[in-house]
Each structure stands twice: as C-alpha cells, then as structure tokens.
Design a protein around this motif. Structure first.
Motif, PDB file in Angstrom:
ATOM      1  N   ILE A   1       0.792  -1.236   0.000  1.00  0.00           N
ATOM      2  CA  ILE A   1       0.000   0.000   0.000  1.00  0.00           C
ATOM      3  C   ILE A   1       0.823   1.284   0.000  1.00  0.00           C
ATOM      4  O   ILE A   1       0.285   2.333  -0.333  1.00  0.00           O
ATOM      5  CB  ILE A   1      -1.030   0.013   1.146  1.00  0.00           C
ATOM      6  CG1 ILE A   1      -0.368   0.061   2.509  1.00  0.00           C
ATOM      7  CG2 ILE A   1      -1.976  -1.169   1.022  1.00  0.00           C
ATOM      8  CD1 ILE A   1      -1.360   0.227   3.667  1.00  0.00           C
ATOM      9  N   TYR A   2       2.100   1.221   0.377  1.00  0.00           N
ATOM     10  CA  TYR A   2       2.914   2.437   0.455  1.00  0.00           C
ATOM     11  C   TYR A   2       3.941   2.501  -0.666  1.00  0.00           C
ATOM     12  O   TYR A   2       4.485   1.473  -1.073  1.00  0.00           O
ATOM     13  CB  TYR A   2       3.650   2.499   1.796  1.00  0.00           C
ATOM     14  CG  TYR A   2       2.734   2.599   2.981  1.00  0.00           C
ATOM     15  CD1 TYR A   2       2.046   3.774   3.258  1.00  0.00           C
ATOM     16  CD2 TYR A   2       2.533   1.518   3.822  1.00  0.00           C
ATOM     17  CE1 TYR A   2       1.198   3.864   4.334  1.00  0.00           C
ATOM     18  CE2 TYR A   2       1.681   1.602   4.912  1.00  0.00           C
ATOM     19  CZ  TYR A   2       1.024   2.780   5.166  1.00  0.00           C
ATOM     20  OH  TYR A   2       0.177   2.856   6.230  1.00  0.00           O
ATOM     21  N   THR A   3       4.245   3.729  -1.124  1.00  0.00           N
ATOM     22  CA  THR A   3       5.348   3.906  -2.060  1.00  0.00           C
ATOM     23  C   THR A   3       6.655   3.660  -1.307  1.00  0.00           C
ATOM     24  O   THR A   3       6.691   3.725  -0.073  1.00  0.00           O
ATOM     25  CB  THR A   3       5.379   5.332  -2.649  1.00  0.00           C
ATOM     26  OG1 THR A   3       5.560   6.277  -1.588  1.00  0.00           O
ATOM     27  CG2 THR A   3       4.107   5.639  -3.434  1.00  0.00           C
ATOM     28  N   GLU A   4       7.704   3.393  -2.050  1.00  0.00           N
ATOM     29  CA  GLU A   4       8.996   3.115  -1.402  1.00  0.00           C
ATOM     30  C   GLU A   4       9.502   4.322  -0.607  1.00  0.00           C
ATOM     31  O   GLU A   4      10.098   4.164   0.456  1.00  0.00           O
ATOM     32  CB  GLU A   4      10.034   2.692  -2.440  1.00  0.00           C
ATOM     33  CG  GLU A   4      11.279   2.147  -1.786  1.00  0.00           C
ATOM     34  CD  GLU A   4      12.112   1.303  -2.703  1.00  0.00           C
ATOM     35  OE1 GLU A   4      13.317   1.249  -2.461  1.00  0.00           O
ATOM     36  OE2 GLU A   4      11.563   0.700  -3.637  1.00  0.00           O
ATOM     37  N   ASP A   5       9.234   5.528  -1.084  1.00  0.00           N
ATOM     38  CA  ASP A   5       9.709   6.737  -0.398  1.00  0.00           C
ATOM     39  C   ASP A   5       8.619   7.392   0.463  1.00  0.00           C
ATOM     40  O   ASP A   5       8.672   8.586   0.749  1.00  0.00           O
ATOM     41  CB  ASP A   5      10.279   7.722  -1.401  1.00  0.00           C
ATOM     42  CG  ASP A   5       9.256   8.171  -2.434  1.00  0.00           C
ATOM     43  OD1 ASP A   5       8.176   7.545  -2.545  1.00  0.00           O
ATOM     44  OD2 ASP A   5       9.542   9.148  -3.148  1.00  0.00           O
ATOM     45  N   PHE A   6       7.648   6.611   0.890  1.00  0.00           N
ATOM     46  CA  PHE A   6       6.536   7.063   1.735  1.00  0.00           C
ATOM     47  C   PHE A   6       7.041   7.902   2.913  1.00  0.00           C
ATOM     48  O   PHE A   6       8.068   7.606   3.519  1.00  0.00           O
ATOM     49  CB  PHE A   6       5.786   5.826   2.244  1.00  0.00           C
ATOM     50  CG  PHE A   6       4.808   6.100   3.347  1.00  0.00           C
ATOM     51  CD1 PHE A   6       3.618   6.742   3.087  1.00  0.00           C
ATOM     52  CD2 PHE A   6       5.081   5.706   4.653  1.00  0.00           C
ATOM     53  CE1 PHE A   6       2.699   6.988   4.097  1.00  0.00           C
ATOM     54  CE2 PHE A   6       4.171   5.940   5.671  1.00  0.00           C
ATOM     55  CZ  PHE A   6       2.986   6.586   5.396  1.00  0.00           C
ATOM     56  N   THR A   7       6.281   8.959   3.234  1.00  0.00           N
ATOM     57  CA  THR A   7       6.583   9.805   4.394  1.00  0.00           C
ATOM     58  C   THR A   7       5.387   9.801   5.336  1.00  0.00           C
ATOM     59  O   THR A   7       4.248  10.028   4.907  1.00  0.00           O
ATOM     60  CB  THR A   7       6.871  11.253   3.947  1.00  0.00           C
ATOM     61  OG1 THR A   7       7.964  11.243   3.039  1.00  0.00           O
ATOM     62  CG2 THR A   7       7.205  12.135   5.131  1.00  0.00           C
TER      63      THR A   7
ATOM     64  N   ALA B   1       8.002   8.332  10.053  1.00  0.00           N
ATOM     65  CA  ALA B   1       8.833   7.427   9.250  1.00  0.00           C
ATOM     66  C   ALA B   1       9.066   8.054   7.882  1.00  0.00           C
ATOM     67  O   ALA B   1       8.178   8.689   7.334  1.00  0.00           O
ATOM     68  CB  ALA B   1       8.155   6.072   9.096  1.00  0.00           C
ATOM     69  N   ARG B   2      10.243   7.858   7.362  1.00  0.00           N
ATOM     70  CA  ARG B   2      10.584   8.269   5.992  1.00  0.00           C
ATOM     71  C   ARG B   2      11.065   7.029   5.255  1.00  0.00           C
ATOM     72  O   ARG B   2      12.123   6.506   5.558  1.00  0.00           O
ATOM     73  CB  ARG B   2      11.667   9.338   5.990  1.00  0.00           C
ATOM     74  CG  ARG B   2      11.197  10.650   6.535  1.00  0.00           C
ATOM     75  CD  ARG B   2      12.096  11.780   6.062  1.00  0.00           C
ATOM     76  NE  ARG B   2      11.644  13.046   6.560  1.00  0.00           N
ATOM     77  CZ  ARG B   2      10.708  13.792   6.003  1.00  0.00           C
ATOM     78  NH1 ARG B   2      10.103  13.373   4.916  1.00  0.00           N
ATOM     79  NH2 ARG B   2      10.358  14.936   6.518  1.00  0.00           N
ATOM     80  N   GLY B   3      10.234   6.557   4.337  1.00  0.00           N
ATOM     81  CA  GLY B   3      10.538   5.350   3.591  1.00  0.00           C
ATOM     82  C   GLY B   3       9.704   4.180   4.075  1.00  0.00           C
ATOM     83  O   GLY B   3       9.375   4.081   5.264  1.00  0.00           O
ATOM     84  N   ARG B   4       9.364   3.309   3.125  1.00  0.00           N
ATOM     85  CA  ARG B   4       8.524   2.149   3.447  1.00  0.00           C
ATOM     86  C   ARG B   4       9.197   1.245   4.473  1.00  0.00           C
ATOM     87  O   ARG B   4       8.546   0.739   5.390  1.00  0.00           O
ATOM     88  CB  ARG B   4       8.201   1.393   2.162  1.00  0.00           C
ATOM     89  CG  ARG B   4       7.209   0.287   2.361  1.00  0.00           C
ATOM     90  CD  ARG B   4       6.694  -0.294   1.069  1.00  0.00           C
ATOM     91  NE  ARG B   4       7.733  -0.639   0.142  1.00  0.00           N
ATOM     92  CZ  ARG B   4       7.625  -0.537  -1.170  1.00  0.00           C
ATOM     93  NH1 ARG B   4       6.519  -0.098  -1.723  1.00  0.00           N
ATOM     94  NH2 ARG B   4       8.616  -0.888  -1.956  1.00  0.00           N
ATOM     95  N   ASP B   5      10.518   1.059   4.367  1.00  0.00           N
ATOM     96  CA  ASP B   5      11.223   0.214   5.334  1.00  0.00           C
ATOM     97  C   ASP B   5      11.147   0.786   6.750  1.00  0.00           C
ATOM     98  O   ASP B   5      11.044   0.040   7.725  1.00  0.00           O
ATOM     99  CB  ASP B   5      12.678   0.000   4.918  1.00  0.00           C
ATOM    100  CG  ASP B   5      12.801  -0.899   3.698  1.00  0.00           C
ATOM    101  OD1 ASP B   5      11.859  -1.670   3.419  1.00  0.00           O
ATOM    102  OD2 ASP B   5      13.842  -0.826   3.023  1.00  0.00           O
TER     103      ASP B   5
END
Length: 174
Positions: free
Chosen positions: A42-48, A58-62
């Motif tokens: 559901i989240y982009t890799e660079d999700f914020t 959080a910054r980033g899906r990881d």
C-alpha cells in the motif's frame, strides 16, 4: 464528475475512487497486524509519515515497517489496538490524489465494568484512546494506487489538526 464527460472518463473516476477507498481501508489492517506484505503493497517506497511534533514518524517504506515492528507497537497490537477509520473525502487529479479522513484508536477497556449484551456475550467495553485527522497523498503507478505520504494529527479542538482541516475546507470552496 460531470455527466457531460464521456462514459469512459466517468467510469475511470469511479474505479479510481473505489480503488482509493480500498487502499485506505487496508491501512488499519496493516497497522493492527503489522504485516509487512500489506505495508509493501500500500505504500510507495519513499513514503513519508508525519505524526506531528510529539510522535516520531517514518521516511521510507522500510522505516514504516520498522515502526510497526517495534516492541511498543507489538504490545499495542497484543493489547487489542484497533484503528477505526471513516469514509475519506477524496480529491483526484490525474495520477495523484489527496484524501482527508478521521481515525479513532480504540482499545479494550480493561478497567471497565463487565456488561452483557443479549445475543452478543459480555465485554468490559472499549475506549477511544485518540481521534486523529488524516491527510493522505496518493500516487498511481503501474501497480495501481499507493500511499505516498500521510500526515496524522490529534483532534484536540485547536492547533495543527484544525488548521489542516480548515485548509482542506478552503480548497473545496467552503
């Protein structure tokens, strides 16, 4: 959506809105289970993820995965945490969209008085821990819609959440 638009455009708008509703409905499942596969989907890799001044985001899906895998979040899940959202207000612009919604964090009321509800058993009930305002930014990629960013702020009758909601209302011409 204007009825004078071609049927294909109107159908695409309906399909996009339904896809976004389903996407945002997946968020509580990802938060209440901590399942990485849901987060990856559901989240982009660079999700914020911005939770305001008093909580880390959080910054980033990881990093989002790490946030829900923390011992503290696992303890909240084990304690019966439930994210309960409402139907969002969705604004679509091509391959991007924004959505505004509320979210209640609900937990079992372990100190509550046990009550019986006919045909539904007994319970000590639940309590609303917090109510939050959400502003979601969404992007469409080759795999469909994903969440690119999310700001979540406590509804306290003042401050940043109210300012965010007023901004949304002004953008709608309210």
């Amino acid at each position: 959506m204007r009825t004078e638009e071609p049927l294909e455009a109107r159908l695409r708008a309906v399909e996009d809105r339904l896809a976004i509703y389903n996407l945002l409905a997946t968020h509580p499942l990802s938060a209440d289970t901590g399942e990485r596969s849901l987060i990856d989907r559901i989240y982009t890799e660079d999700f914020t993820f911005d939770r305001g001044a008093n909580l880390d985001g959080a910054r980033g899906r990881d990093k989002m995965v790490a946030l829900v895998e923390r011992d503290a979040h696992r303890a909240a899940i084990a304690g019966g945490l439930a994210h309960f959202g409402n139907l969002p207000l969705v604004e679509i612009d091509g391959d991007t969209a924004t959505a505004t919604s509320y979210l209640a964090l609900i937990t079992p009321d372990v100190g509550g008085e046990t009550r019986e509800l006919p045909n539904h058993g007994s319970s000590k009930g639940f309590r609303i821990h917090r109510v939050l305002a959400n502003r979601w930014s969404l992007e469409r990629d080759a795999n469909g819609w994903r969440i690119a960013s999310r700001t979540v702020l406590p509804m306290d009758g003042q401050g940043p959440a109210l300012a965010m909601l007023r901004e949304v209302g002004q953008s709608l011409g309210a």
